[in-house]
Design a protein around this motif. Structure first.
Motif, PDB file in Angstrom:
ATOM      1  N   PRO A 364     -36.845-121.718  17.270  1.00 57.53           N
ATOM      2  CA  PRO A 364     -36.410-120.336  17.482  1.00 57.53           C
ATOM      3  C   PRO A 364     -36.505-119.514  16.198  1.00 57.53           C
ATOM      4  CG  PRO A 364     -34.799-121.919  18.321  1.00 57.53           C
ATOM      5  CD  PRO A 364     -35.779-122.685  17.509  1.00 57.53           C
ATOM      6  N   THR A 365     -36.457-118.200  16.348  1.00 53.86           N
ATOM      7  CA  THR A 365     -36.441-117.300  15.196  1.00 53.86           C
ATOM      8  C   THR A 365     -35.224-117.592  14.323  1.00 53.86           C
ATOM      9  OG1 THR A 365     -37.536-115.580  16.475  1.00 53.86           O
ATOM     10  CG2 THR A 365     -36.375-114.887  14.489  1.00 53.86           C
ATOM     11  N   GLY A 366     -35.454-117.695  12.993  1.00 54.20           N
ATOM     12  CA  GLY A 366     -34.361-117.964  12.065  1.00 54.20           C
ATOM     13  C   GLY A 366     -34.006-119.422  11.933  1.00 54.20           C
ATOM     14  N   SER A 367     -34.852-120.305  12.436  1.00 54.06           N
ATOM     15  CA  SER A 367     -34.537-121.741  12.370  1.00 54.06           C
ATOM     16  C   SER A 367     -34.931-122.369  11.041  1.00 54.06           C
ATOM     17  CB  SER A 367     -35.229-122.479  13.518  1.00 54.06           C
ATOM     18  OG  SER A 367     -36.639-122.284  13.453  1.00 54.06           O
ATOM     19  N   GLY A 368     -35.681-121.633  10.193  1.00 51.94           N
ATOM     20  CA  GLY A 368     -36.028-122.153   8.865  1.00 51.94           C
ATOM     21  C   GLY A 368     -37.478-122.557   8.714  1.00 51.94           C
ATOM     22  N   LYS A 369     -38.341-122.119   9.617  1.00 47.88           N
ATOM     23  CA  LYS A 369     -39.757-122.537   9.575  1.00 47.88           C
ATOM     24  C   LYS A 369     -40.454-121.998   8.321  1.00 47.88           C
ATOM     25  CE  LYS A 369     -40.725-120.583  13.537  1.00 47.88           C
ATOM     26  NZ  LYS A 369     -39.392-120.000  13.836  1.00 47.88           N
ATOM     27  N   SER A 370     -40.345-120.687   8.074  1.00 49.66           N
ATOM     28  CA  SER A 370     -40.984-120.095   6.895  1.00 49.66           C
ATOM     29  C   SER A 370     -40.316-120.556   5.602  1.00 49.66           C
ATOM     30  CB  SER A 370     -40.937-118.560   6.979  1.00 49.66           C
ATOM     31  OG  SER A 370     -41.664-118.106   8.103  1.00 49.66           O
ATOM     32  N   THR A 371     -39.002-120.816   5.671  1.00 50.14           N
ATOM     33  CA  THR A 371     -38.286-121.319   4.496  1.00 50.14           C
ATOM     34  C   THR A 371     -38.854-122.663   4.065  1.00 50.14           C
ATOM     35  OG1 THR A 371     -36.266-120.187   5.199  1.00 50.14           O
ATOM     36  CG2 THR A 371     -36.013-121.972   3.616  1.00 50.14           C
ATOM     37  N   LEU A 372     -39.179-123.501   5.028  1.00 52.46           N
ATOM     38  CA  LEU A 372     -39.736-124.809   4.723  1.00 52.46           C
ATOM     39  C   LEU A 372     -41.067-124.669   3.978  1.00 52.46           C
ATOM     40  CD1 LEU A 372     -39.609-127.868   7.043  1.00 52.46           C
ATOM     41  CD2 LEU A 372     -41.778-127.273   5.970  1.00 52.46           C
ATOM     42  N   ALA A 373     -41.912-123.724   4.418  1.00 50.04           N
ATOM     43  CA  ALA A 373     -43.191-123.489   3.732  1.00 50.04           C
ATOM     44  C   ALA A 373     -42.963-122.944   2.332  1.00 50.04           C
ATOM     45  CB  ALA A 373     -44.040-122.515   4.555  1.00 50.04           C
ATOM     46  N   GLY A 374     -41.962-122.075   2.175  1.00 50.09           N
ATOM     47  CA  GLY A 374     -41.649-121.529   0.855  1.00 50.09           C
ATOM     48  C   GLY A 374     -41.192-122.600  -0.119  1.00 50.09           C
ATOM     49  N   LEU A 375     -40.443-123.578   0.362  1.00 50.21           N
ATOM     50  CA  LEU A 375     -40.010-124.685  -0.493  1.00 50.21           C
ATOM     51  C   LEU A 375     -41.195-125.557  -0.889  1.00 50.21           C
ATOM     52  CD1 LEU A 375     -36.726-125.809   1.330  1.00 50.21           C
ATOM     53  CD2 LEU A 375     -36.900-124.576  -0.832  1.00 50.21           C
ATOM     54  N   LEU A 376     -42.126-125.765   0.036  1.00 43.76           N
ATOM     55  CA  LEU A 376     -43.295-126.585  -0.258  1.00 43.76           C
ATOM     56  C   LEU A 376     -44.128-125.984  -1.394  1.00 43.76           C
ATOM     57  CD1 LEU A 376     -45.167-128.953   0.386  1.00 43.76           C
ATOM     58  CD2 LEU A 376     -46.183-127.561   2.224  1.00 43.76           C
ATOM     59  N   MET A 377     -44.245-124.651  -1.414  1.00 46.37           N
ATOM     60  CA  MET A 377     -45.019-123.978  -2.474  1.00 46.37           C
ATOM     61  C   MET A 377     -44.143-123.623  -3.667  1.00 46.37           C
ATOM     62  SD  MET A 377     -47.615-121.541  -0.317  1.00 46.37           S
ATOM     63  CE  MET A 377     -46.371-120.969   0.828  1.00 46.37           C
ATOM     64  N   ARG A 378     -42.920-124.035  -3.650  1.00 41.04           N
ATOM     65  CA  ARG A 378     -41.927-123.820  -4.703  1.00 41.04           C
ATOM     66  C   ARG A 378     -41.683-122.344  -5.005  1.00 41.04           C
ATOM     67  NH1 ARG A 378     -41.038-125.714 -10.994  1.00 41.04           N
ATOM     68  NH2 ARG A 378     -38.781-125.847 -10.794  1.00 41.04           N
ATOM     69  N   PHE A 379     -41.499-121.561  -3.959  1.00 39.20           N
ATOM     70  CA  PHE A 379     -40.977-120.210  -4.150  1.00 39.20           C
ATOM     71  C   PHE A 379     -39.462-120.290  -4.398  1.00 39.20           C
ATOM     72  CE2 PHE A 379     -44.632-118.775  -1.310  1.00 39.20           C
ATOM     73  CZ  PHE A 379     -45.442-118.549  -2.406  1.00 39.20           C
ATOM     74  N   TYR A 380     -38.860-121.336  -3.857  1.00 40.36           N
ATOM     75  CA  TYR A 380     -37.462-121.656  -4.117  1.00 40.36           C
ATOM     76  C   TYR A 380     -37.393-123.138  -4.480  1.00 40.36           C
ATOM     77  CZ  TYR A 380     -36.477-117.405  -1.387  1.00 40.36           C
ATOM     78  OH  TYR A 380     -36.449-116.120  -0.904  1.00 40.36           O
ATOM     79  N   ASP A 381     -36.337-123.541  -5.165  1.00 40.33           N
ATOM     80  CA  ASP A 381     -36.087-124.953  -5.440  1.00 40.33           C
ATOM     81  C   ASP A 381     -35.069-125.488  -4.450  1.00 40.33           C
ATOM     82  OD1 ASP A 381     -37.837-125.574  -7.460  1.00 40.33           O
ATOM     83  OD2 ASP A 381     -36.451-125.064  -9.081  1.00 40.33           O
ATOM     84  N   VAL A 382     -35.263-126.728  -4.060  1.00 43.14           N
ATOM     85  CA  VAL A 382     -34.325-127.364  -3.123  1.00 43.14           C
ATOM     86  C   VAL A 382     -32.965-127.534  -3.793  1.00 43.14           C
ATOM     87  CG1 VAL A 382     -36.195-128.560  -1.926  1.00 43.14           C
ATOM     88  CG2 VAL A 382     -35.025-129.689  -3.818  1.00 43.14           C
ATOM     89  N   ASP A 383     -31.914-127.545  -2.988  1.00 43.00           N
ATOM     90  CA  ASP A 383     -30.575-127.818  -3.518  1.00 43.00           C
ATOM     91  C   ASP A 383     -30.376-129.313  -3.748  1.00 43.00           C
ATOM     92  OD1 ASP A 383     -30.040-125.137  -3.410  1.00 43.00           O
ATOM     93  OD2 ASP A 383     -28.996-125.218  -1.487  1.00 43.00           O
ATOM     94  N   SER A 384     -30.947-130.114  -2.856  1.00 44.30           N
ATOM     95  CA  SER A 384     -30.894-131.572  -3.020  1.00 44.30           C
ATOM     96  C   SER A 384     -32.082-132.174  -2.282  1.00 44.30           C
ATOM     97  CB  SER A 384     -29.574-132.141  -2.481  1.00 44.30           C
ATOM     98  OG  SER A 384     -29.448-131.882  -1.094  1.00 44.30           O
ATOM     99  N   GLY A 385     -32.390-133.416  -2.606  1.00 42.68           N
ATOM    100  CA  GLY A 385     -33.569-134.045  -2.035  1.00 42.68           C
ATOM    101  C   GLY A 385     -34.804-133.751  -2.872  1.00 42.68           C
ATOM    102  N   SER A 386     -35.962-134.068  -2.342  1.00 42.09           N
ATOM    103  CA  SER A 386     -37.207-133.818  -3.082  1.00 42.09           C
ATOM    104  C   SER A 386     -38.348-133.534  -2.128  1.00 42.09           C
ATOM    105  CB  SER A 386     -37.547-135.018  -3.969  1.00 42.09           C
ATOM    106  OG  SER A 386     -37.909-136.139  -3.182  1.00 42.09           O
ATOM    107  N   ILE A 387     -39.310-132.772  -2.632  1.00 47.00           N
ATOM    108  CA  ILE A 387     -40.557-132.488  -1.923  1.00 47.00           C
ATOM    109  C   ILE A 387     -41.678-132.946  -2.840  1.00 47.00           C
ATOM    110  CG2 ILE A 387     -42.028-130.707  -0.910  1.00 47.00           C
ATOM    111  CD1 ILE A 387     -39.497-128.991  -0.565  1.00 47.00           C
TER     112      ILE A 387
END
Length: 570
Positions: A364-387
């Protein structure tokens, strides 16, 4: 203030030369009343016309030198101001380009636009004005006082008594005005945001008949800017009449005391004439000081805002993290992420992709799909875990090297006012053959030829193209560099099903070594992917093939049947 000094420092020599010329021109201005007093009191009584003419020519030469010196110095000041602002804008633009997305969210895009334009312009004006008027006015004041002391110390004392009052006015006004101008710039930021939203959403506003509502919204922020500007200007406006009153009271005292001294034979009428001229010069110089003070207040507030951006720490620094010996191309391991550090936007994300595999992400809209892609390209850093990409945590990659691995089409992507070829190339060293092949693979070759080929010009944001044409050009841009990882974020929403299917077949056949991540709302766009990830409220509800998810994931099954019907869903 440190910011302004830092950017002006490379031009100190040129400024010094310009200020020396300005000083000589100002001294010539100060000599004119002194020579006039000498002519009236000392030359005229001799009744020697030749001597009067010679001194008149000296005054003419002084006037010419004053004008020439001021013109040359002002041109040099304009050059310094222009170059200072050019370097400042360059560094500010470069800093903004490397801010993390979290930092950009904190500053906000309208505020960054305002800092890049209005704030740098305020500094430009201040640097130029300080060299033209900010130096000339104090020299006129100090020089005028010094010359009047040589003419008549008693009258000069009257003038000197006014200066502490003026300095007190300047200090009080400056102390109050700088915070007000800072508040004004924040209001301008809000107005820029509203204008930007209206400009980009004008079609939606017209379609929904919201023009009147948006006018009222703009009127609200516009009035706030007006109120803030009025408050700041009212404080600044106090300085001019206060200085006028002080200096004119001093002028009245000079006339009274001067008349008494002339009547007593203590000084001549030429001295009084010169004194009145110097008083006028000083009065005009002090008025110039109020203008400089206004500009100074604005520039200091702007400099603080710019310095905040330039001093922002580099959040996305390269970290030393151990590499893993693994064959997987992309790995998400226990990834958690939050935009506001309060509530997770992604939680417990785990999956692995091998090179050449395809992943569809749906939810659904707002479920975090684009956020996941942004983390993969490191537009943001994860809070925990690793990519990890190729066994290395994305935080240990050089950002340029990491992002060179990706070809991406964002959900709201941009086409520039350039040719079609330049929009696909976007500054990369790619041959024309490669651009044409990418357009063909993106199903864009036919309309590109109809439009006029790779040299055809586009309007800003691709305004002269349809939605489907824009998306195909953006996909061609992503494919042109033959990336290791291709990310398509809802990039086929404007394509018909037939074109979408051809595009997916081409990517599968021609880009077999490329790992593909497709973010979509349509099940038909992801059902043939090797793996499908189902997200809801930032959590994984399912991961597997289309057939596996139809059996195990309730949400995916519902979306599929709603979109494709009972028969087609399987």
């Amino acid at each position: 203030m440190h910011l302004i000094v830092r950017y002006v420092r490379p031009y100190f020599k040129r400024m010094g030369l310009g200020l020396t010329i300005k000083l000589l021109g100002t001294v010539m201005d100060l000599l004119l009343p002194y020579i006039l007093a000498h002519i009236i009191d000392d030359i005229t009584p001799l009744q020697d016309m030749g001597l009067v003419v010679r001194w008149g020519l000296v005054m003419l030469a002084c006037s010419f030198l004053a004008i020439a010196g001021n013109v040359i110095a002002n041109r040099m000041a304009a050059w310094v101001a222009r170059e200072t602002t050019r370097r400042l804008r360059h560094d500010l633009f470069r800093k903004i380009s490397y801010l993390s997305n979290r930092q950009i969210d904190g500053f906000t895009v309208p505020s960054l636009i305002s800092r890049m334009t209005t704030d740098t312009y305020n500094i430009h004006r201040m640097v130029g004005m300080m060299q033209r008027i900010g130096i000339r006015a104090p020299i006129l004041v100090v020089g005028g006082v010094a010359v009047t002391i040589t003419l008549d110390p008693v009258l000069a004392l009257v003038l000197t008594c006014m200066l502490p009052v003026i300095l007190c006015i300047v200090y009080l006004v400056s102390r109050r005005s700088i915070p007000l101008f800072d508040g004004l710039q924040r209001s301008v930021d809000k107005m820029v945001r509203v204008v930007r939203e209206n400009a980009s959403g004008v079609r939606v506003i017209k379609a929904l008949s919201r023009s009147e509502g948006e006018k009222e919204r703009f009127e609200g922020v516009n009035r706030q800017v007006m109120r803030d500007e009025n408050r700041a200007n009212m404080v600044m406006a106090f300085s001019k009449p206060a200085m006028n009153l002080t200096l004119n009271l001093g002028l009245v005292l000079v006339v009274l005391v001067g008349a008494h001294r002339v009547n007593s034979g203590l000084c001549g009428p030429g001295v009084i004439t010169a004194f009145l001229t110097y008083f006028t010069i000083i009065l005009n110089a002090m008025m110039s000081v109020t203008r400089v003070l206004t500009m100074w207040s604005k520039a200091l507030a702007s400099a603080e805002r710019i310095e905040t951006v330039l001093a922002a720490p580099d959040e996305l620094t390269v970290q030393t993290l151990p590499a893993r010996d693994e064959t997987a191309h992309i790995v998400f391991e226990n990834v958690n992420f939050s935009y506001n550090h309060k509530e997770n936007n992604l939680e417990g994300i785990n999956f692995t992709l091998n090179r050449g595999e395809s992943l569809g992400i749906i939810g659904p809209t707002g479920s975090g799909k684009s956020t996941l892609a942004g983390l993969l390209m490191r537009f943001y850093d994860v809070d925990s875990g690793s990519i990890r990409v190729n066994g290395r945590d994305v935080r240990s990659w050089d950002l340029k090297a990491l992002r060179d691995c990706f070809g991406v089409v964002f959900q709201n992507d941009i086409l520039f006012k350039k040719s079609i070829g330049e929009n696909i190339r976007i500054g990369r060293n790619l041959s024309m053959e490669r651009l044409e092949q990418a357009a063909k693979d993106a199903q864009a070759a036919f309309f590109v030829e109809e439009t006029g080929g790779m040299d055809a010009s586009l309007e800003a944001r691709g305004a002269n193209l349809s939605g489907g044409q824009k998306q195909r050009l953006l996909i061609a841009r992503a494919l042109a560099g033959r990336p290791e990882v291709l990310i398509l974020d809802d990039s086929s929403s404007a394509l018909d099903y037939q074109t979408d299917a051809r595009l997916r077949r081409t990517i599968h056949s021609e880009y077999g070594d490329t790992t593909t991540v497709i973010i979509a709302q349509r099940v038909s766009s992801v059902k043939n992917c090797g793996r499908i990830l189902v997200l809801e409220e930032g959590k994984m509800l399912g991961f597997g093939t289309h057939r596996e998810l139809m059996e195990s994931c309730r949400l995916y099954r519902e979306i599929s049947r709603l979109q494709m019907g009972e028969g087609e869903a399987v």
